[in-house]
Write an enzyme that holds these catalytic residues in place. Structure first.
Site, mmCIF file in Angstrom:
data_model
loop_
_atom_site.group_PDB
_atom_site.id
_atom_site.type_symbol
_atom_site.label_atom_id
_atom_site.label_comp_id
_atom_site.label_asym_id
_atom_site.label_seq_id
_atom_site.Cartn_x
_atom_site.Cartn_y
_atom_site.Cartn_z
ATOM 1 N N CYS A 84 -22.552 -14.510 -65.493
ATOM 2 C CA CYS A 84 -23.021 -14.519 -66.870
ATOM 3 C C CYS A 84 -23.129 -15.899 -67.498
ATOM 4 C CB CYS A 84 -22.090 -13.656 -67.721
ATOM 5 S SG CYS A 84 -20.357 -14.175 -67.656
ATOM 6 N N GLN A 85 -23.098 -16.982 -66.736
ATOM 7 C CA GLN A 85 -23.139 -18.313 -67.333
ATOM 8 C C GLN A 85 -24.326 -18.513 -68.281
ATOM 9 O OE1 GLN A 85 -22.545 -17.684 -64.183
ATOM 10 N NE2 GLN A 85 -21.029 -19.044 -63.292
#
Length: 355
Positions: A84-85
């Site tokens: 999810c960066q």
């Protein structure tokens, strides 16, 4: 003995196996986990009932390869949590449409199009639906019933404040997550209160994962002046860091903090073993939480192995595996939801046949 469900699953972006373990605990037959990080292999395979670890980039997977695992039961489930960066608050205000990291979610959607599993589930960060990439992801689900919602994990028995997007899809009919299961939330004391006392920099003789990172002399003084639920504002003036003396740093009150016994923990992160990285100070002992305590707060069982016996814990590696994991309990809740969904479908079919 847990009931086995006729569902074969492949867990994409499987990490150390939090989602896989939860699904398996409630009867889903997870056949394989896929992750590009080979450091996940030992924990994944040592704890998850014959599920094999594929050290692969999801973009290299073929529909035929996935089908060889998913066709082993009556129903197929593709599960996962794309890293999810790109969805973090650091991307706020930026056009990330062309960011190469979006390819992970696109790859997930492309696999759904090619494989056409009966069921799909995904866990991700709560910001995801606000991005155009999520609308693009939903286009892969033509012919599916879909449901998604941001849930508070503590309402489902996870002893931490952790808001996550849960996504479910089914070709078989309408599907949704079960209602919250815990009106009374599980606390830090309930979860780690019975572990042996250790000091900063010490490892328990009975459990090599019950290891606490060391503290510098100044951080030892700081934690001794930290109150549960408090912040660096509790310290004597000489201990306050320069960054917190500036106006820009005065709002960051959740770093260098202790947890409270009676509350759920804060969200576990990849750096949760560090006192200065958030409210990760032990409620009573002068140290940050240990790796085992972090794993328990992520609802891994006490017996979950993250490294071979006789090895010492690598904080940065195991911290990453624990912090990135889907809480095991959330995996169980997803599995229960799928089981209820299949039971409703079976009941409807029996009803139609009896008419």
């Amino acid at each position: 003995m847990k009931q086995s469900l006729p569902v074969a699953c492949v867990d994409l972006f499987c990490g150390a196996g939090g989602l896989t373990h939860g699904l398996q605990q409630k009867g889903i037959q997870v056949k394989a986990g896929v992750d590009v990080d080979d450091a996940c292999r030992f924990a994944y395979e040592a704890n998850n009932n014959g599920a094999i670890f594929l050290n692969r980039d999801v973009e290299s997977l073929t529909a035929e390869e996935l089908a060889s695992y998913l066709d082993q039961e009556d129903y197929s489930l593709l599960a996962g949590c794309a890293p999810c960066q790109p969805f973090s608050t650091y991307a706020k205000g930026k056009d990330t449409t062309q960011d190469a990291k979006w390819k992970l979610l696109r790859s997930f959607g492309n696999l759904v199009r090619r494989v056409q599993p009966d069921l799909v589930t995904m866990e991700n960060v709560p910001q995801l639906p606000k991005h155009a990439i999520f609308d693009e992801f939903l286009q892969a689900f033509d012919g599916y019933h879909t449901w998604f919602e941001v849930v508070e994990c503590k309402d489902y028995g996870v002893p931490q404040r952790r808001r996550r997007l849960v996504f479910l899809a089914s070709k078989l009919g309408p599907i949704s997550l079960i209602p919250p299961t815990h009106e009374n939330h599980i606390s830090v004391a309930d979860t780690i209160g019975d572990l042996p006392k250790i000091q900063a920099g010490e490892t328990s003789k009975s459990d090599p994962l019950h290891a606490a990172a060391g503290l510098t002399e100044i951080n030892l003084k700081r934690i001794r002046q930290s109150k549960p639920g408090g912040s660096w504002e509790d310290w004597e003036e000489p201990l306050v860091a320069q960054c917190h003396r500036r106006d820009s740093g005065k709002s960051f009150r959740s770093v260098y903090g202790r947890m409270r016994w009676e509350d759920p923990a804060p969200t576990m992160t990849t750096m949760c073993y560090g006192f200065g990285n958030g409210r990760f100070g032990h409620p009573a002992q002068d140290r940050a939480i240990s790796l085992r305590e972090a794993a328990l707060l992520q609802t891994f069982p006490k017996t979950y192995q993250f490294m071979p016996k006789n090895e010492s814990a690598n904080f940065s590696v195991i911290g990453r595996l624990i912090g990135n994991a889907v809480p095991v309990r959330l995996g169980e809740v997803i599995a229960i939801s799928i089981a209820n969904h299949l039971e409703r479908r079976q009941s409807q079919e029996v009803y139609k046949q009896g008419k």
